[in-house]
Design a protein around this motif. Structure first.
Motif, PDB file in Angstrom:
ATOM      1  N   ALA A 190       0.875  -1.224   0.004  1.00 46.13           N
ATOM      2  CA  ALA A 190      -0.129  -0.035   0.068  1.00 46.13           C
ATOM      3  C   ALA A 190       0.848   1.083  -0.068  1.00 46.13           C
ATOM      4  O   ALA A 190       1.959   1.385   0.492  1.00 46.13           O
ATOM      5  CB  ALA A 190      -0.852  -0.217   1.133  1.00 46.13           C
ATOM      6  N   THR A 191       0.492   2.325  -0.458  1.00 48.84           N
ATOM      7  CA  THR A 191       0.996   3.583  -0.737  1.00 48.84           C
ATOM      8  C   THR A 191       0.963   4.455   0.748  1.00 48.84           C
ATOM      9  O   THR A 191      -0.407   4.246   1.202  1.00 48.84           O
ATOM     10  CB  THR A 191       0.481   4.263  -1.831  1.00 48.84           C
ATOM     11  OG1 THR A 191       0.882   3.766  -3.100  1.00 48.84           O
ATOM     12  CG2 THR A 191       1.778   5.652  -1.905  1.00 48.84           C
ATOM     13  N   THR A 192       1.899   4.808   1.073  1.00 46.34           N
ATOM     14  CA  THR A 192       1.760   5.558   2.552  1.00 46.34           C
ATOM     15  C   THR A 192       2.625   6.747   2.294  1.00 46.34           C
ATOM     16  O   THR A 192       3.377   6.842   1.350  1.00 46.34           O
ATOM     17  CB  THR A 192       2.204   4.663   3.696  1.00 46.34           C
ATOM     18  OG1 THR A 192       1.703   5.510   4.843  1.00 46.34           O
ATOM     19  CG2 THR A 192       3.663   4.230   3.911  1.00 46.34           C
ATOM     20  N   SER A 193       2.558   7.563   3.271  1.00 36.98           N
ATOM     21  CA  SER A 193       3.525   8.853   3.441  1.00 36.98           C
ATOM     22  C   SER A 193       4.456   8.923   4.544  1.00 36.98           C
ATOM     23  O   SER A 193       3.965   8.427   5.579  1.00 36.98           O
ATOM     24  CB  SER A 193       2.709  10.001   3.470  1.00 36.98           C
ATOM     25  OG  SER A 193       1.814  10.157   2.112  1.00 36.98           O
ATOM     26  N   CYS A 194       5.459   9.299   4.286  1.00 35.53           N
ATOM     27  CA  CYS A 194       6.574   8.960   5.660  1.00 35.53           C
ATOM     28  C   CYS A 194       6.041  10.261   6.462  1.00 35.53           C
ATOM     29  O   CYS A 194       5.877  11.293   6.138  1.00 35.53           O
ATOM     30  CB  CYS A 194       7.899   9.557   5.095  1.00 35.53           C
ATOM     31  SG  CYS A 194       9.204   9.803   6.264  1.00 35.53           S
ATOM     32  N   TRP A 195       6.109   9.916   7.755  1.00 36.97           N
ATOM     33  CA  TRP A 195       5.736  10.871   8.846  1.00 36.97           C
ATOM     34  C   TRP A 195       6.644  12.038   8.874  1.00 36.97           C
ATOM     35  O   TRP A 195       6.239  13.076   9.238  1.00 36.97           O
ATOM     36  CB  TRP A 195       5.929  10.132  10.249  1.00 36.97           C
ATOM     37  CG  TRP A 195       7.066   9.700  10.737  1.00 36.97           C
ATOM     38  CD1 TRP A 195       7.407   8.623  10.413  1.00 36.97           C
ATOM     39  CD2 TRP A 195       8.086  10.208  11.478  1.00 36.97           C
ATOM     40  NE1 TRP A 195       8.767   8.233  10.798  1.00 36.97           N
ATOM     41  CE2 TRP A 195       9.124   9.392  11.387  1.00 36.97           C
ATOM     42  CE3 TRP A 195       8.136  11.529  11.916  1.00 36.97           C
ATOM     43  CZ2 TRP A 195      10.399   9.655  12.191  1.00 36.97           C
ATOM     44  CZ3 TRP A 195       9.172  11.816  12.896  1.00 36.97           C
ATOM     45  CH2 TRP A 195      10.183  10.926  12.629  1.00 36.97           C
ATOM     46  N   HIS A 196       8.025  11.783   8.477  1.00 33.63           N
ATOM     47  CA  HIS A 196       9.217  12.773   8.602  1.00 33.63           C
ATOM     48  C   HIS A 196       9.200  13.770   7.523  1.00 33.63           C
ATOM     49  O   HIS A 196       8.918  14.945   7.574  1.00 33.63           O
ATOM     50  CB  HIS A 196      10.423  12.124   8.839  1.00 33.63           C
ATOM     51  CG  HIS A 196      11.629  13.132   8.824  1.00 33.63           C
ATOM     52  ND1 HIS A 196      11.799  13.945  10.412  1.00 33.63           N
ATOM     53  CD2 HIS A 196      12.474  13.255   8.325  1.00 33.63           C
ATOM     54  CE1 HIS A 196      12.661  14.638  10.241  1.00 33.63           C
ATOM     55  NE2 HIS A 196      13.204  14.191   8.821  1.00 33.63           N
ATOM     56  N   CYS A 197       9.343  13.249   6.441  1.00 37.90           N
ATOM     57  CA  CYS A 197       9.580  14.135   5.206  1.00 37.90           C
ATOM     58  C   CYS A 197       8.184  14.127   4.189  1.00 37.90           C
ATOM     59  O   CYS A 197       8.382  14.880   3.137  1.00 37.90           O
ATOM     60  CB  CYS A 197      10.748  13.484   4.093  1.00 37.90           C
ATOM     61  SG  CYS A 197      10.445  12.021   3.532  1.00 37.90           S
ATOM     62  N   LYS A 198       7.255  13.589   4.534  1.00 36.55           N
ATOM     63  CA  LYS A 198       6.042  13.310   3.794  1.00 36.55           C
ATOM     64  C   LYS A 198       6.245  12.814   2.206  1.00 36.55           C
ATOM     65  O   LYS A 198       5.211  12.445   1.611  1.00 36.55           O
ATOM     66  CB  LYS A 198       5.418  14.598   3.723  1.00 36.55           C
ATOM     67  CG  LYS A 198       5.157  15.332   4.926  1.00 36.55           C
ATOM     68  CD  LYS A 198       4.234  14.854   5.563  1.00 36.55           C
ATOM     69  CE  LYS A 198       4.272  15.644   7.272  1.00 36.55           C
ATOM     70  NZ  LYS A 198       4.411  14.744   8.381  1.00 36.55           N
ATOM     71  N   ALA A 199       7.173  12.029   1.982  1.00 31.38           N
ATOM     72  CA  ALA A 199       7.293  11.291   0.604  1.00 31.38           C
ATOM     73  C   ALA A 199       6.491   9.991   0.453  1.00 31.38           C
ATOM     74  O   ALA A 199       6.300   9.467   1.641  1.00 31.38           O
ATOM     75  CB  ALA A 199       9.015  11.178   0.617  1.00 31.38           C
ATOM     76  N   ALA A 200       6.074   9.938  -0.482  1.00 30.97           N
ATOM     77  CA  ALA A 200       5.031   8.699  -0.725  1.00 30.97           C
ATOM     78  C   ALA A 200       5.912   7.615  -1.206  1.00 30.97           C
ATOM     79  O   ALA A 200       6.926   7.777  -1.769  1.00 30.97           O
ATOM     80  CB  ALA A 200       4.094   9.134  -1.846  1.00 30.97           C
ATOM     81  N   PHE A 201       5.629   6.138  -0.553  1.00 31.14           N
ATOM     82  CA  PHE A 201       6.301   5.048  -0.766  1.00 31.14           C
ATOM     83  C   PHE A 201       5.662   3.987  -0.553  1.00 31.14           C
ATOM     84  O   PHE A 201       4.518   4.073  -0.077  1.00 31.14           O
ATOM     85  CB  PHE A 201       7.766   4.921  -0.033  1.00 31.14           C
ATOM     86  CG  PHE A 201       7.556   4.816   1.620  1.00 31.14           C
ATOM     87  CD1 PHE A 201       7.599   3.534   1.813  1.00 31.14           C
ATOM     88  CD2 PHE A 201       7.233   5.840   2.268  1.00 31.14           C
ATOM     89  CE1 PHE A 201       7.391   3.290   3.442  1.00 31.14           C
ATOM     90  CE2 PHE A 201       6.971   5.648   3.577  1.00 31.14           C
ATOM     91  CZ  PHE A 201       7.287   4.246   4.078  1.00 31.14           C
ATOM     92  N   THR A 202       5.952   2.822  -1.197  1.00 27.89           N
ATOM     93  CA  THR A 202       5.256   1.389  -0.896  1.00 27.89           C
ATOM     94  C   THR A 202       5.524   0.932   0.288  1.00 27.89           C
ATOM     95  O   THR A 202       6.684   0.594   0.461  1.00 27.89           O
ATOM     96  CB  THR A 202       5.568   0.488  -2.100  1.00 27.89           C
ATOM     97  OG1 THR A 202       4.867   1.398  -3.379  1.00 27.89           O
ATOM     98  CG2 THR A 202       4.534  -0.580  -1.999  1.00 27.89           C
ATOM     99  N   ALA A 203       4.587   0.722   1.202  1.00 34.30           N
ATOM    100  CA  ALA A 203       4.763  -0.193   2.459  1.00 34.30           C
ATOM    101  C   ALA A 203       4.409  -1.651   2.096  1.00 34.30           C
ATOM    102  O   ALA A 203       3.327  -1.716   1.329  1.00 34.30           O
ATOM    103  CB  ALA A 203       4.033   0.504   3.538  1.00 34.30           C
ATOM    104  N   VAL A 204       4.822  -2.586   2.938  1.00 35.72           N
ATOM    105  CA  VAL A 204       4.766  -4.019   2.719  1.00 35.72           C
ATOM    106  C   VAL A 204       4.321  -4.572   3.840  1.00 35.72           C
ATOM    107  O   VAL A 204       4.690  -4.000   5.133  1.00 35.72           O
ATOM    108  CB  VAL A 204       5.653  -4.741   1.989  1.00 35.72           C
ATOM    109  CG1 VAL A 204       5.902  -4.247   0.636  1.00 35.72           C
ATOM    110  CG2 VAL A 204       6.980  -4.866   2.822  1.00 35.72           C
ATOM    111  N   ALA A 205       3.560  -5.457   3.994  1.00 34.83           N
ATOM    112  CA  ALA A 205       3.005  -6.383   5.242  1.00 34.83           C
ATOM    113  C   ALA A 205       2.863  -7.792   4.951  1.00 34.83           C
ATOM    114  O   ALA A 205       2.707  -7.953   3.513  1.00 34.83           O
ATOM    115  CB  ALA A 205       1.948  -5.834   5.860  1.00 34.83           C
ATOM    116  N   LEU A 206       2.900  -8.580   5.671  1.00 36.64           N
ATOM    117  CA  LEU A 206       2.439  -9.843   5.402  1.00 36.64           C
ATOM    118  C   LEU A 206       1.265 -10.582   6.060  1.00 36.64           C
ATOM    119  O   LEU A 206       0.918 -10.067   7.173  1.00 36.64           O
ATOM    120  CB  LEU A 206       3.652 -10.782   6.129  1.00 36.64           C
ATOM    121  CG  LEU A 206       3.758 -12.232   5.897  1.00 36.64           C
ATOM    122  CD1 LEU A 206       4.013 -12.396   4.163  1.00 36.64           C
ATOM    123  CD2 LEU A 206       4.991 -13.022   6.748  1.00 36.64           C
ATOM    124  N   GLY A 207       0.481 -11.235   5.409  1.00 36.03           N
ATOM    125  CA  GLY A 207      -0.487 -11.776   5.933  1.00 36.03           C
ATOM    126  C   GLY A 207      -0.925 -13.484   5.837  1.00 36.03           C
ATOM    127  O   GLY A 207      -0.270 -13.876   5.041  1.00 36.03           O
TER     128      GLY A 207
END
Length: 172
Positions: A28-45
Protein backbone atom coordinates in the motif's frame (compact mmCIF):
# COMPACT_ATOMS: atom_id res chain seq x y z
CA UNK A 1 18.49 -18.79 8.03
CA UNK A 2 19.34 -20.44 11.30
CA UNK A 3 16.28 -19.90 13.50
CA UNK A 4 18.23 -20.85 16.61
CA UNK A 5 20.22 -17.63 16.35
CA UNK A 6 18.60 -14.27 16.98
CA UNK A 7 19.50 -11.40 14.66
CA UNK A 8 22.69 -9.50 15.44
CA UNK A 9 22.66 -10.04 19.19
CA UNK A 10 19.06 -8.92 19.64
CA UNK A 11 18.10 -10.74 22.84
CA UNK A 12 14.40 -10.08 22.21
CA UNK A 13 14.22 -11.95 18.88
CA UNK A 14 12.22 -15.13 19.28
CA UNK A 15 10.76 -17.59 16.81
CA UNK A 16 7.13 -18.00 17.81
CA UNK A 17 4.90 -18.01 14.73
CA UNK A 18 4.24 -20.64 12.08
CA UNK A 19 2.47 -19.16 9.05
CA UNK A 20 0.53 -21.57 6.87
CA UNK A 21 0.27 -21.06 3.12
CA UNK A 22 -1.05 -19.31 1.27
CA UNK A 23 0.98 -16.39 2.58
CA UNK A 24 -0.28 -13.01 1.45
CA UNK A 25 1.91 -10.01 0.69
CA UNK A 26 0.14 -6.68 1.14
CA UNK A 27 1.40 -3.48 -0.51
CA UNK A 28 0.00 0.00 0.00
CA UNK A 29 1.10 3.55 -0.62
CA UNK A 30 1.81 5.59 2.49
CA UNK A 31 3.53 8.84 3.34
CA UNK A 32 6.59 9.22 5.51
CA UNK A 33 5.78 10.85 8.84
CA UNK A 34 9.02 12.83 8.67
CA UNK A 35 9.56 14.06 5.09
CA UNK A 36 6.04 13.34 3.71
CA UNK A 37 7.44 11.40 0.70
CA UNK A 38 5.10 8.74 -0.69
CA UNK A 39 6.38 5.17 -0.84
CA UNK A 40 5.14 1.59 -0.95
CA UNK A 41 4.82 -0.09 2.43
CA UNK A 42 4.61 -3.88 2.73
CA UNK A 43 3.08 -6.30 5.20
CA UNK A 44 2.53 -10.02 5.48
CA UNK A 45 -0.75 -11.86 5.98
CA UNK A 46 -1.90 -15.44 6.51
CA UNK A 47 -5.29 -17.13 6.87
CA UNK A 48 -3.94 -19.54 9.48
CA UNK A 49 -1.12 -19.25 12.00
CA UNK A 50 0.23 -21.08 14.99
CA UNK A 51 1.40 -18.86 17.85
CA UNK A 52 3.60 -20.67 20.38
CA UNK A 53 1.88 -23.93 19.45
CA UNK A 54 -1.70 -22.61 19.52
CA UNK A 55 -3.44 -22.99 16.13
CA UNK A 56 -5.60 -20.09 14.96
CA UNK A 57 -7.61 -19.66 11.77
CA UNK A 58 -8.27 -22.15 9.02
CA UNK A 59 -5.86 -22.98 6.20
CA UNK A 60 -8.80 -23.20 3.80
CA UNK A 61 -10.34 -19.91 4.94
CA UNK A 62 -10.25 -17.15 2.35
CA UNK A 63 -12.34 -14.36 3.85
CA UNK A 64 -10.14 -13.30 6.75
CA UNK A 65 -6.47 -13.02 7.63
CA UNK A 66 -3.99 -12.38 10.38
CA UNK A 67 -1.65 -9.50 9.60
CA UNK A 68 1.87 -10.18 10.80
CA UNK A 69 3.91 -7.32 12.23
CA UNK A 70 7.09 -6.53 14.12
CA UNK A 71 8.89 -9.38 12.36
CA UNK A 72 12.32 -9.83 13.87
CA UNK A 73 13.26 -13.25 12.46
CA UNK A 74 12.34 -14.60 9.04
CA UNK A 75 13.79 -16.78 6.27
CA UNK A 76 15.80 -15.08 3.55
CA UNK A 77 13.29 -16.15 0.85
CA UNK A 78 10.49 -14.32 2.66
CA UNK A 79 12.64 -11.23 3.22
CA UNK A 80 13.44 -11.23 -0.53
CA UNK A 81 9.70 -11.13 -1.35
CA UNK A 82 9.15 -8.17 0.98
CA UNK A 83 12.18 -6.21 -0.22
CA UNK A 84 11.24 -6.81 -3.87
CA UNK A 85 8.22 -4.53 -3.22
CA UNK A 86 9.98 -2.13 -0.81
CA UNK A 87 13.78 -2.19 -1.19
CA UNK A 88 14.04 -0.03 1.96
CA UNK A 89 12.32 -2.70 4.11
CA UNK A 90 15.00 -3.79 6.58
CA UNK A 91 15.93 -4.54 10.16
CA UNK A 92 15.68 -1.30 12.13
CA UNK A 93 15.82 -0.37 15.80
CA UNK A 94 12.61 1.13 17.17
CA UNK A 95 12.74 3.17 20.36
CA UNK A 96 8.96 2.79 20.63
CA UNK A 97 9.15 -1.02 20.77
CA UNK A 98 12.48 -1.07 22.56
CA UNK A 99 14.02 -3.47 20.05
CA UNK A 100 14.67 -4.18 16.41
CA UNK A 101 12.32 -5.52 13.78
CA UNK A 102 12.03 -5.53 9.99
CA UNK A 103 10.33 -2.27 9.16
CA UNK A 104 9.17 -0.16 6.27
CA UNK A 105 11.71 2.60 5.87
CA UNK A 106 11.32 5.79 3.86
CA UNK A 107 13.53 5.64 0.76
CA UNK A 108 13.93 9.44 0.82
CA UNK A 109 14.94 10.23 4.43
CA UNK A 110 15.72 6.73 5.75
CA UNK A 111 13.31 7.03 8.71
CA UNK A 112 11.48 4.00 10.08
CA UNK A 113 7.73 4.07 9.53
CA UNK A 114 6.56 2.02 12.50
CA UNK A 115 4.21 -0.92 12.34
CA UNK A 116 1.96 0.75 14.94
CA UNK A 117 1.42 3.69 12.57
CA UNK A 118 0.76 1.36 9.59
CA UNK A 119 -1.32 -1.35 11.32
CA UNK A 120 -2.96 0.09 14.44
CA UNK A 121 -3.88 3.65 13.52
CA UNK A 122 -7.20 4.06 11.68
CA UNK A 123 -6.40 5.23 8.15
CA UNK A 124 -2.92 3.67 8.30
CA UNK A 125 -1.76 1.78 5.21
CA UNK A 126 -3.02 -1.56 6.60
CA UNK A 127 -5.90 -0.23 8.74
CA UNK A 128 -8.34 1.00 6.10
CA UNK A 129 -11.37 2.96 7.24
CA UNK A 130 -13.17 3.09 3.89
CA UNK A 131 -13.89 0.82 0.97
CA UNK A 132 -11.59 2.96 -1.21
CA UNK A 133 -8.68 2.60 1.25
CA UNK A 134 -9.16 -1.18 1.42
CA UNK A 135 -9.43 -1.47 -2.38
CA UNK A 136 -6.15 0.44 -2.76
CA UNK A 137 -4.23 -2.32 -0.95
CA UNK A 138 -2.59 -4.80 -3.31
CA UNK A 139 -2.72 -8.40 -2.06
CA UNK A 140 -0.54 -11.09 -3.65
CA UNK A 141 -0.52 -14.82 -2.89
CA UNK A 142 3.11 -15.82 -2.40
CA UNK A 143 4.41 -19.11 -3.76
CA UNK A 144 5.33 -20.80 -0.47
CA UNK A 145 4.06 -24.36 -0.28
CA UNK A 146 5.25 -25.17 3.25
CA UNK A 147 4.63 -23.34 6.53
CA UNK A 148 7.05 -20.49 7.23
CA UNK A 149 8.47 -19.94 10.70
CA UNK A 150 9.03 -16.35 11.86
CA UNK A 151 9.44 -14.26 14.97
CA UNK A 152 6.93 -11.47 15.40
CA UNK A 153 3.43 -10.55 16.46
CA UNK A 154 0.09 -10.43 14.71
CA UNK A 155 -3.10 -8.46 14.48
CA UNK A 156 -6.60 -9.54 13.61
CA UNK A 157 -9.66 -7.54 12.70
CA UNK A 158 -9.11 -5.59 9.48
CA UNK A 159 -8.18 -8.57 7.30
CA UNK A 160 -11.74 -9.43 6.35
CA UNK A 161 -12.42 -5.83 5.31
CA UNK A 162 -9.24 -5.72 3.21
CA UNK A 163 -9.99 -9.04 1.51
CA UNK A 164 -13.59 -8.03 0.80
CA UNK A 165 -12.43 -5.01 -1.24
CA UNK A 166 -8.88 -5.60 -2.45
CA UNK A 167 -8.06 -7.68 -5.50
CA UNK A 168 -6.08 -10.80 -4.59
CA UNK A 169 -3.67 -11.98 -7.29
CA UNK A 170 -0.95 -14.60 -7.56
CA UNK A 171 2.59 -13.21 -7.19
CA UNK A 172 4.68 -13.38 -10.35
Amino acid sequence: MNYDDADEGDDQAEVNLRLFPPLLLLSATTSCWHCKAAFTAVALGAHAIEDDGEAMGEVTETDDMFIIRELDVMPEALLAELTARNPSYRLQHSNTVGGSYYANTCPECDRLTGDFFLHAQPGGAFFPTSTAEAAAIKVERLRFSEPVIVGGSWGYGTGDFILAHAAVVDAP
